[in-house]
Design a protein around this motif. Structure first.
Motif, short mmCIF file in Angstrom:
data_model
loop_
_atom_site.label_atom_id
_atom_site.label_comp_id
_atom_site.label_asym_id
_atom_site.label_seq_id
_atom_site.Cartn_x
_atom_site.Cartn_y
_atom_site.Cartn_z
N ARG A 280 -3.39 -5.13 -3.98
CA ARG A 280 -3.45 -6.32 -3.13
C ARG A 280 -3.00 -7.56 -3.89
O ARG A 280 -3.08 -7.63 -5.10
CB ARG A 280 -4.89 -6.50 -2.62
N ARG B 103 -9.42 -4.14 11.07
CA ARG B 103 -8.04 -3.69 11.26
C ARG B 103 -7.15 -4.15 10.12
O ARG B 103 -6.30 -3.40 9.63
CB ARG B 103 -7.51 -4.20 12.60
N LYS B 104 -7.39 -5.39 9.66
CA LYS B 104 -6.58 -5.92 8.56
C LYS B 104 -6.89 -5.16 7.27
O LYS B 104 -5.99 -4.89 6.46
CB LYS B 104 -6.86 -7.41 8.38
N TYR B 105 -8.14 -4.81 7.09
CA TYR B 105 -8.50 -4.04 5.89
C TYR B 105 -7.76 -2.71 5.88
O TYR B 105 -7.21 -2.30 4.84
CB TYR B 105 -10.01 -3.80 5.83
N LYS B 106 -7.75 -2.01 6.98
CA LYS B 106 -7.08 -0.72 7.04
C LYS B 106 -5.58 -0.84 6.77
O LYS B 106 -5.00 -0.01 6.07
CB LYS B 106 -7.32 -0.07 8.40
N ASP B 107 -4.97 -1.90 7.32
CA ASP B 107 -3.54 -2.11 7.07
C ASP B 107 -3.28 -2.36 5.59
O ASP B 107 -2.33 -1.82 5.01
CB ASP B 107 -3.03 -3.30 7.90
N GLU B 108 -4.13 -3.17 4.97
CA GLU B 108 -3.97 -3.46 3.55
C GLU B 108 -4.13 -2.20 2.71
O GLU B 108 -3.35 -1.93 1.80
CB GLU B 108 -4.99 -4.51 3.09
N GLN B 109 -5.17 -1.43 3.04
CA GLN B 109 -5.45 -0.23 2.24
C GLN B 109 -4.30 0.77 2.38
O GLN B 109 -3.90 1.42 1.41
CB GLN B 109 -6.77 0.40 2.68
N ARG B 110 -3.76 0.90 3.58
CA ARG B 110 -2.64 1.81 3.80
C ARG B 110 -1.41 1.35 3.01
O ARG B 110 -0.71 2.16 2.40
CB ARG B 110 -2.30 1.87 5.28
N GLU B 111 -1.20 0.04 2.97
CA GLU B 111 -0.06 -0.48 2.23
C GLU B 111 -0.21 -0.21 0.72
O GLU B 111 0.75 0.13 0.05
CB GLU B 111 0.06 -1.99 2.47
#
Length: 936
Positions: free
Chosen positions: A905, A917-925
């Motif tokens: 990050r 939802r933002k956490y999941k997007d960040e973790q996936r990235e």
């Protein structure tokens, strides 16, 4: 069966303390023991009750003097307190006949067995001498009728009014006070003359503190107490060290002149002169045994040492009771004494937290004696607190308070003896508010007249306390002018002699004594940094099954049946050993080897995430059962201390516990990793620095649940970057002797070995564990019994490939992110191209292990691999800033041209976002990008 120490180490405090007239109970949940304690003061007889009813106005008058007398007492040596006219003390308010005589039986306690009749003026005179003198008592706020009666009996009885604690004659006692006061003043004057620029925090104006402590130690010694654990700030510390605790003046002057108090070959920092400490025995004539007083080292953070002293006190009591055949109970042999400043006692939150522990199961230590050296602060009291007295915070636990005028050292000693009698009888905290003053400002270089001109005009115009007391003794012909001159001159000459010896003085290392004699200095050649921590598999099976064995008549919660079944199955199969099981195996195996384990925190018995269940509760009776304590072949014991909602005091308490013996494994578990924030002072000033400042080893283990999992800004990170910043881990790997170990284990077996390593090494170091949350029940993080068998140990580096291959990318990480990366690698079928390496121990940084691992990848690759550090924490957080330069040093050693790259990050002001939802997007990235070639 309970051990001897457990059977005796029962707090004398009460869960029902708020219930007036209710007897206090011994109660400790882990021992499941309850026993009422009988009243020590007889209740009123029917005749006394009848007399109280007939003379109700007199009873109200007497109770008003007991309740409000302190408001009119002469307790301020400077006479600056604005004392109001206390209407409640006027007998005219109660309609009493000034010409009548009253039966005082059951109203005033005189010590007489027969009823007595007193006129009103005698009653008033007697009570005002008791409650409106130079000692003011506050005890009527206690909800305990027993304690109120005890105080009124002791204070009002003409036969019992004097509290004992010495065999000295009255004249010898006065001479002892004078000598202590004179020595204190001579020392301060000597230091001021020889070292005028020294911030020594002298005791001028507060010299009564020394005879106060002398009276306390004497009373304790006569009562059979063998050890005093003493915590105090800097004010008067040097006076106490030299005048009462027999600290070497040569050592002090050597330190003041810029020398070290520690041998230079140890290469440690030491501390400032106002933090010096010692442990010495004092022998009082007539007492059976000398009393050993241990003055603890302390930081400049006022009051931070309080819970440390409490923890060490309880640990020492545990040790003594475990090894003693004498019939003694909690507090009989060890006493905690805490000195405070008036401003810090009111202003520092750790005071409240520590007082809150004082009567709790697993934390009580038999009552502390608190002495508030009320010297005033550079901020006026009107701006320093919202309460009438600085001691009012003690009323949260209903502690009695004795205010005493420090200008009168004989009254000070009487107040001390009364306070000690209370502590020793009730085994509860008591407070002495010693009202004195400071002749100088905050230190000797300060000018207090800037902000308190009226106070300091008075102070500068008055004689010192030692001088006033000498005048009194001259009038009483106890001493002569020649004796005074001779005594002061001789002591000054002694100090001059010690000062002359400082150039030849060589400090000695006072460490690893008594219970620590089996330990070695961590930097020595004898230090074993990586012992074999494996245990025979059959022994582990026995321990594991004992950890879930419950009696047939025990009403277990139905959902725990699956917990027991799962643990037994994993033990039988030898695989699937989860985190809770591995921990139980570590605890149980250590206990079999004679070590005791204490784990404290909020809900530690079952574990915050319901994974431990080391303490079982009968669903019918609520009785407590600790299976590991029932193992017949275990010498050690497991104490599960479910704590109050405190961080600083509880962690300080456990740290103090760790100072007592290397055979204790004290563990503090936070509910979530970031809860350590509330205890940062303990971490900064004790855990991370005590070894290099004070040569104090500690095996404290701190479990801080860590890992981003969508929980939001809090509860996600234990701020591992802060702990890494506190280490003295260098960039070369030249030494493994770092101040504390910081780990982020990813398997249950690794955790098992870490716990055992804490005890199996021949030295002690603090251990900070980035403990898991999601891995606690994750099958991928489980281990086998072979992983825990003899020949195995904690591995600071885990390479997930069976052997180095011709890989293109080497990804290094720490913590649970490894399992996300492994799944992504498998999904992309990149097993042959990407290696994943876990750094399990971040401090000390594993240079050697990492060098040998990465060297193989370089040697076996056709082209130089790309090295990437991946973390789920933000770039300005997590391990990245710690590992970057160290890893680049390793890469240069193995002749890799490109530095390690970062993927994770971006920088952030918070550990994690609060939008799911933002956490999941960040973790996936983060996970996907680690294999995509893009770098930040």
């Amino acid at each position: 069966m309970l051990s001897r120490a457990q059977a005796r180490l029962r707090p004398r405090s009460s869960r029902a303390i708020l219930r007036q007239n209710h007897d206090r109970l011994y109660h400790d949940e882990s021992f499941g023991f309850r026993k009422p304690r009988p009243f020590s003061v007889p209740d009123y007889t029917p005749e006394q009750l009848a007399n109280r009813s007939v003379n109700a106005p007199l009873q109200r008058y007497v109770d008003s003097l007991r309740m409000h007398g302190h408001r009119a007492a002469s307790i301020d040596p400077l006479d600056l307190l604005q004392r109001e006219e206390v209407a409640a003390l006027n007998p005219d308010r109660y309609g009493l006949d000034k010409t009548a005589t009253y039966c005082i039986d059951g109203i005033i306690w005189t010590g007489s067995k027969e009823p007595e009749w007193w006129p009103l003026d005698k009653i008033t005179r007697h009570l005002r001498e008791t409650y409106v003198g130079r000692i003011a008592y506050e005890y009527m706020h206690s909800p305990s009728k027993t304690e109120r009666l005890w105080f009124s009996h002791l204070l009002e009885s003409t036969k019992e009014g004097e509290a004992g604690g010495s065999t000295m004659s009255e004249e010898d006692s006065k001479r002892r006070i004078w000598e202590l006061l004179a020595r204190s003043e001579v020392l301060d004057q000597f230091l001021q003359l020889k070292f005028p620029n020294l911030k020594r925090y002298g005791l001028e104006g507060g010299e009564s503190m020394i005879p106060a402590l002398d009276a306390l130690f004497s009373a304790a010694s006569f009562a059979g107490i063998e050890h005093v654990i003493l915590a105090m700030p800097h004010r008067g510390r040097l006076n106490l060290l030299l005048d009462l605790l027999r600290f070497s003046p040569t050592a002090l002057f050597h330190k003041v002149k810029g020398g070290s108090e520690i041998p230079e070959e140890l290469d440690v920092s030491g501390d400032v002169v106002s933090h010096l400490f010692t442990s010495n025995s004092i022998a009082y004539p007539g007492a059976n045994n000398p009393i050993k007083v241990t003055l603890l080292p302390n930081p400049s953070h006022l009051e931070a040492v309080n819970p440390v002293a409490m923890g060490k006190t309880r640990a020492k009591q545990f040790s003594l009771l475990e090894s003693s055949d004498a019939d003694c109970t909690l507090g009989d042999k060890v006493m905690c004494v805490q000195l405070h400043g008036d401003a810090s006692f009111t202003g520092q939150g750790v005071v409240m937290e520590s007082l809150g522990l004082s009567n709790l199961p697993h934390y009580t230590s038999g009552g502390s004696v608190h002495i508030v050296v009320n010297i005033g602060y550079t901020t006026p009291a009107s701006s320093a607190r919202s309460s009438l007295y600085c001691s009012d915070i003690g009323k949260m636990i209903h502690a009695p308070v004795l205010h005493v005028n420090g200008d009168h050292p004989e009254d000070v000693q009487r107040a001390i003896r009364v306070a000690f009698k209370y502590r020793n009888h009730f085994r509860k905290d008591v407070i002495i508010d010693l009202l004195v003053y400071r002749r100088w400002g905050h230190n000797e270089l300060d000018e207090p007249g800037f902000t308190q001109p009226q106070m300091y005009s008075k102070i500068r115009a008055r004689k010192s306390i030692p001088s006033l007391y000498e005048e009194k003794l001259l009038e009483q012909k106890v001493v002569t002018t020649d004796e005074i001159f001779k005594f002061r001159k001789e002591y000054k000459d002694v100090l001059e002699g010690h000062l002359a010896k400082t150039d030849d003085y060589l400090p000695k290392a006072e460490m690893l004594q008594d219970r620590w004699s089996s330990m070695v200095w961590p930097a020595s050649k004898e230090a074993d940094h990586a012992p074999d921590t494996g245990v025979d598999v059959e022994v582990l099976r026995g321990v594991g099954k004992a950890s879930v064995h419950v009696p047939a008549d025990f009403d277990l919660h139905p959902r725990l049946q699956r917990h027991i079944k799962s643990r037994v199955q994993s033990l039988d199969s030898g695989s699937g050993i989860g985190w809770g099981t591995a921990e139980a195996l570590a605890f149980g195996s250590l206990m079999k080897e004679g070590y005791s384990v204490r784990i404290s925190g909020q809900d530690v018995g079952r574990g915050t995430f319901s994974h431990r269940h080391a303490m079982l509760v009968d669903q019918t009776t609520e009785g407590i059962f600790v299976p590991l304590n029932e193992a017949s072949d275990s010498e050690g014991k497991l104490e599960l201390a479910n704590s109050s909602l405190s961080e600083m005091a509880v962690l300080g308490f456990e740290y103090g516990f760790s100072w007592e013996s290397p055979n204790f494994l004290p563990i503090w578990e936070a509910q979530f990793g970031d809860f350590f924030n509330g205890s940062q002072v303990i971490i900064d000033t004790f855990i991370s620095s005590a070894e290099t400042k004070w040569l104090k080893q500690s095996g404290i283990t701190v479990l801080l649940p860590h890992g981003l999992d969508g929980a939001g800004p809090e509860h996600s990170s234990m701020r591992i970057e802060r702990f890494l910043q506190l280490t003295d881990d260098d960039f070369s790997g030249a030494t493994k002797n770092v101040n504390m170990h910081i780990v982020n284990p990813t398997t249950a077996g690794q955790y098992f070995h870490l716990l055992r390593r804490q005890m199996k090494r021949n030295y002690r170091k603090p251990l900070i564990v980035a403990a898991p949350k999601s891995l606690l029940r994750a099958a991928v993080a489980s281990s086998t019994l072979k992983d825990l068998a003899p020949g195995t140990k904690f591995e600071p580096i885990l390479d997930d490939l069976s052997g180095p291959r011709n890989v293109k990318t080497v990804v290094l990480c720490s913590g649970k992110i490894y399992y996300d990366l492994r799944r992504e690698r498998e999904a992309r079928e990149l097993d042959r191209d990407v290696a994943l390496i876990r750094v399990e121990e971040l401090s000390p940084f594993p240079f050697e292990e990492l060098w040998s691992t990465l060297k193989e990848y370089v040697n076996r690759s056709s082209q130089e691999p790309q090295f990437v550090w991946v973390q789920e924490e933000a770039r300005n957080q997590g391990p990245w800033t710690h590992v970057r330069e160290r890893m680049n040093n390793v890469l240069r050693e193995i002749q890799v041209g490109s530095p390690i790259q970062y993927w994770g990050r971006r920088v952030s002001a918070v550990p994690a976002v609060g939008v799911g939802r933002k956490y999941k997007d960040e973790q996936r990235e983060v996970v996907e990008g680690a294999f995509a070639g893009a770098r930040r």
